[in-house]
Enzyme design. Structure first.
Site, mmCIF file in Angstrom:
data_model
loop_
_atom_site.group_PDB
_atom_site.id
_atom_site.type_symbol
_atom_site.label_atom_id
_atom_site.label_comp_id
_atom_site.label_asym_id
_atom_site.label_seq_id
_atom_site.Cartn_x
_atom_site.Cartn_y
_atom_site.Cartn_z
ATOM 1 N N CYS A 2 0.829 -1.190 0.000
ATOM 2 C CA CYS A 2 0.000 0.000 0.000
ATOM 3 C C CYS A 2 0.865 1.242 0.000
ATOM 4 O O CYS A 2 2.079 1.181 -0.132
ATOM 5 C CB CYS A 2 -0.894 0.021 1.246
ATOM 6 S SG CYS A 2 -1.880 -1.465 1.468
ATOM 7 N N ASP A 98 -3.676 -8.068 9.024
ATOM 8 C CA ASP A 98 -2.397 -8.040 9.734
ATOM 9 C C ASP A 98 -2.138 -6.668 10.346
ATOM 10 O O ASP A 98 -1.496 -6.544 11.391
ATOM 11 C CB ASP A 98 -1.241 -8.448 8.809
ATOM 12 C CG ASP A 98 -1.141 -7.600 7.548
ATOM 13 O OD1 ASP A 98 -2.151 -6.972 7.169
ATOM 14 O OD2 ASP A 98 -0.067 -7.583 6.923
ATOM 15 N N VAL A 289 12.464 -11.604 -17.818
ATOM 16 C CA VAL A 289 12.713 -10.594 -18.839
ATOM 17 C C VAL A 289 13.683 -11.179 -19.859
ATOM 18 O O VAL A 289 14.731 -11.714 -19.488
ATOM 19 C CB VAL A 289 13.307 -9.307 -18.226
ATOM 20 C CG1 VAL A 289 13.686 -8.321 -19.333
ATOM 21 C CG2 VAL A 289 12.313 -8.660 -17.268
ATOM 22 N N SER A 364 11.182 -12.216 -5.110
ATOM 23 C CA SER A 364 12.451 -12.054 -5.822
ATOM 24 C C SER A 364 13.610 -12.482 -4.932
ATOM 25 O O SER A 364 13.467 -12.593 -3.715
ATOM 26 C CB SER A 364 12.637 -10.597 -6.269
ATOM 27 O OG SER A 364 13.179 -9.815 -5.225
ATOM 28 N N GLY A 365 14.771 -12.673 -5.559
ATOM 29 C CA GLY A 365 15.954 -13.125 -4.833
ATOM 30 C C GLY A 365 16.784 -12.008 -4.248
ATOM 31 O O GLY A 365 17.956 -12.243 -3.873
#
Length: 641
Positions: A2, A98, A289, A364-365
């Protein structure tokens, strides 16, 4: 998740009307819903991306009395356990969100509420009874939070443009911010690129009231509860890491919305995909990508991973022309001349692809290399230290020449690194340890700063590293420079540009704690970087993925942005006439740097000129995007489209 924003004043009443503009300019972060709320001394705004308790998770949330109200940007992964504990203490809840645990935690623990959170967050809390504002940011800076202070008034937002939209200050370059961008390649918290706008540092809580502002640090990387306890080695280290990492991935698979994984084909993102698919049995989509005709393309490897895991993989094709189209939009979202973020602009199309596939969450890593010593430089630094210990310093030039040639570094970089090694004492005195990226900082600064027309202050100082192992001390710098200001903004800003929350399992609270207990010899072992991760993932991934060397996600700089498809873009911002129009850099020096970047590819001089050219180009793009006239006239909606 958000965007939050607000204005608090501890002595004067607050006009709530600017909050609507603050929300509107951050709508990309929370396109599903928006709310505003105000009282005499506070006005709060919220743009929602609905992920947890989709039906009932509106914010701000309040305690039972309504005296404490809170906003959350991000996710709290241990909210169910916290809810049970708080309910046992008599707290009552209205939803399963949460965010709702936050005001109740604040009631119980006051300013130390953040110590109990496992999550990625920017948080704002208003305590009406005490007329007190509290801002908090997660341990490593996954989620952003900025503020402006003038007298008794504090204006805050998830993005800087939200503060500008409130009209409390104009977009005016801070010389310190420009200095940092031309040295580190990015700003350094608590500073930003803009005068009078502050970046709340990761792992800190800010408390403000009529008595002033106080900031408390609640987390520092690699600080162990028992420094004298033996470090984990061998199988125990691998198992401890594997257990924490698996749990970190599992808790980031959402219950109510679909998730994807940004899959590069490298070890880090592949490890997340493998754990999610094979251990969590999560229904996943992978997204990659494909860089058209570029040596940096990793499509072959990402396809290999997706096929081995039997999960669908969707590709966003990227050309040099498209990358140049995306660059101005990237600068709008980064809000500073972060040149490497510009090079990673194709991530914008990946997150757009995720949105088009109906996703709201991706993993993601990010953070693996910074936490597990994944860069080639760590191996080379270790080799250099061993030569020193063995009193074989005279071999350094030959070793660096061969080592940099082996890793494919630009020709001539070895001379630069050897020169830095001769000044090791100077850098150790300044930083407390030789920083791993000082070779990049010094090269960018040495090339770009001579082009600046005015004197700039010295780059911002960095915190001294803790008393720990040499490798941990070197990695300490990552958590104050590259990670919060380079790596994570790419995921957050370019993900939230399309309403995609990017989650980062490697920076999970428990993974951080376990890695602080692992012997550094398990990170770089026998010339192999990220050894503990490779051991843990060997049973789950194809051997070529586990064994392949680190390859950063980036696009060709000189060939895409400074010539070829980017020739017109570069001319508009780096030619003498263009540079003269902006008035920040010397036109002749800038054009010379640009020509070096184009004419000397593959050399150290050419590479440093590429970085400097991109830094100047991105500075000009940011000036265009954030002109004071745009904000004063309200003509800002088009910049974000």
């Amino acid at each position: 998740m958000c965007a939050l924003c607000g204005i608090a004043d501890f002595t004067e009443p607050v006009d709530p009307r600017p909050v609507a503009a603050m929300c509107a300019i951050q709508r990309h972060r929370g396109p599903d819903d928006h709310t505003t709320w105000h009282d005499r001394h506070i006005a709060l705004g919220f743009q929602r991306l609905s992920i947890v308790d989709v039906a009932h998770g509106a914010q701000p949330v309040a305690d039972e009395t309504g005296r404490v109200r809170a906003l959350l940007n991000g996710e709290i992964y241990n909210h169910r356990r916290l809810r049970r504990e708080l309910a046992a203490r008599g707290h009552r809840f209205r939803s399963d969100s949460d965010a709702e645990v936050i005001p109740h935690l604040y009631e119980e623990y006051g300013e130390r509420f953040a110590d109990h959170l496992d999550g990625d967050f920017g948080i704002a809390i208003w305590d009406a009874a005490r007329r007190r504002l509290t801002l908090a940011r997660d341990r490593v800076g996954v989620k952003p939070l900025f503020y402006h202070r003038r007298g008794s008034r504090i204006t805050f937002a998830s993005e800087i443009k939200g503060i500008f939209a409130a009209g409390v200050c104009a977009p005016e370059i801070d010389p310190q911010g420009l200095s940092d961008c031309l040295f580190y390649g990015h700003t350094i918290a608590p500073g930003t690129f803009w005068r009078d706008v502050r970046d709340l540092e990761p792992g800190t809580v800010l408390t403000a009231d009529a008595d002033g502002v106080r900031i408390r640090r609640y987390f520092s990387i690699f600080q162990r509860p028992d420094p004298d306890a033996p470090l984990l080695t061998g199988r125990a280290a691998v198992e401890a890491f594997d257990e924490a990492f698996t749990a970190a991935v599992a808790k980031r698979v959402p219950d109510e919305v679909e998730a994807g994984i940004a899959l590069s084909g490298g070890l880090d993102s592949s490890a997340i995909a493998a754990v999610a698919a094979r251990r969590c049995d999560a229904p996943l989509t992978t997204l990659s990508v494909r860089l058209d005709g570029a040596i940096h393309d990793e499509t072959e490897m990402s396809r290999l991973v997706a096929e081995s895991l039997r999960v669908p993989n969707h590709e966003a094709e990227m050309t040099g022309a498209r990358a140049c189209e995306l660059l101005p939009k990237s600068m709008w979202h980064f809000e500073s001349p972060f040149w490497y973020g510009g090079v990673a602009s194709p991530f914008l199309d990946l997150t757009a692809l995720a949105r088009d596939r109906g996703l709201k969450v991706a993993m993601s890593g990010d953070g693996s290399d910074e936490l597990l010593a994944g860069y080639d430089f760590y191996r080379l630094m270790r080799l250099s230290s061993r030569l020193e210990t063995m009193r074989l310093d005279f071999l350094q030039p030959m070793v660096w020449r061969q080592a940099t040639k082996w890793i494919g570094a630009p020709s001539g970089i070895d001379r630069h690194i050897v020169d830095l090694a001769t000044r090791r004492g100077q850098y150790t005195d300044k930083y407390g340890q030789m920083p791993p990226w000082v070779y990049l900082w010094s090269a960018l600064s040495g090339t770009a700063r001579p082009a600046v027309l005015t004197d700039l202050p010295e780059p911002s100082a960095l915190p001294r590293p803790p008393e720990h192992t040499t490798l941990h001390r070197q990695m300490h710098f990552e958590f104050h420079t590259r990670l919060p200001h380079w790596v994570l903004p790419i995921s957050d800003r370019l993900g939230m540009a399309h309403g995609i929350e990017v989650r980062v399992p490697f920076l999970d609270r428990d993974v951080l704690d376990v890695c602080a207990e692992i012997d550094p010899g398990m990170l770089v072992r026998l010339g192999t970087e990220k050894y503990v991760l490779k051991r843990a993932m060997a049973p789950l991934l194809p051997k070529p993925i586990v064994r392949r060397r680190k390859k950063p996600f980036m696009t060709p700089v000189g060939a895409w942005y400074l010539s070829g498809p980017g020739a017109d873009l570069a001319a508009d911002h780096l030619s003498r006439d263009a540079v003269r129009r902006y008035g920040l850099f010397d036109p002749e020096v800038t054009e010379r740097i640009w020509r070096t970047a184009v004419d000397q590819p593959g050399t150290w001089a050419g590479s440093t000129a590429e970085w400097a050219s991109m830094a100047i180009l991105c500075t000009h793009l940011v000036v265009d995007q954030f002109s004071a006239e745009r904000f004063a006239s309200g003509a800002i909606a088009g910049a974000a489209s």
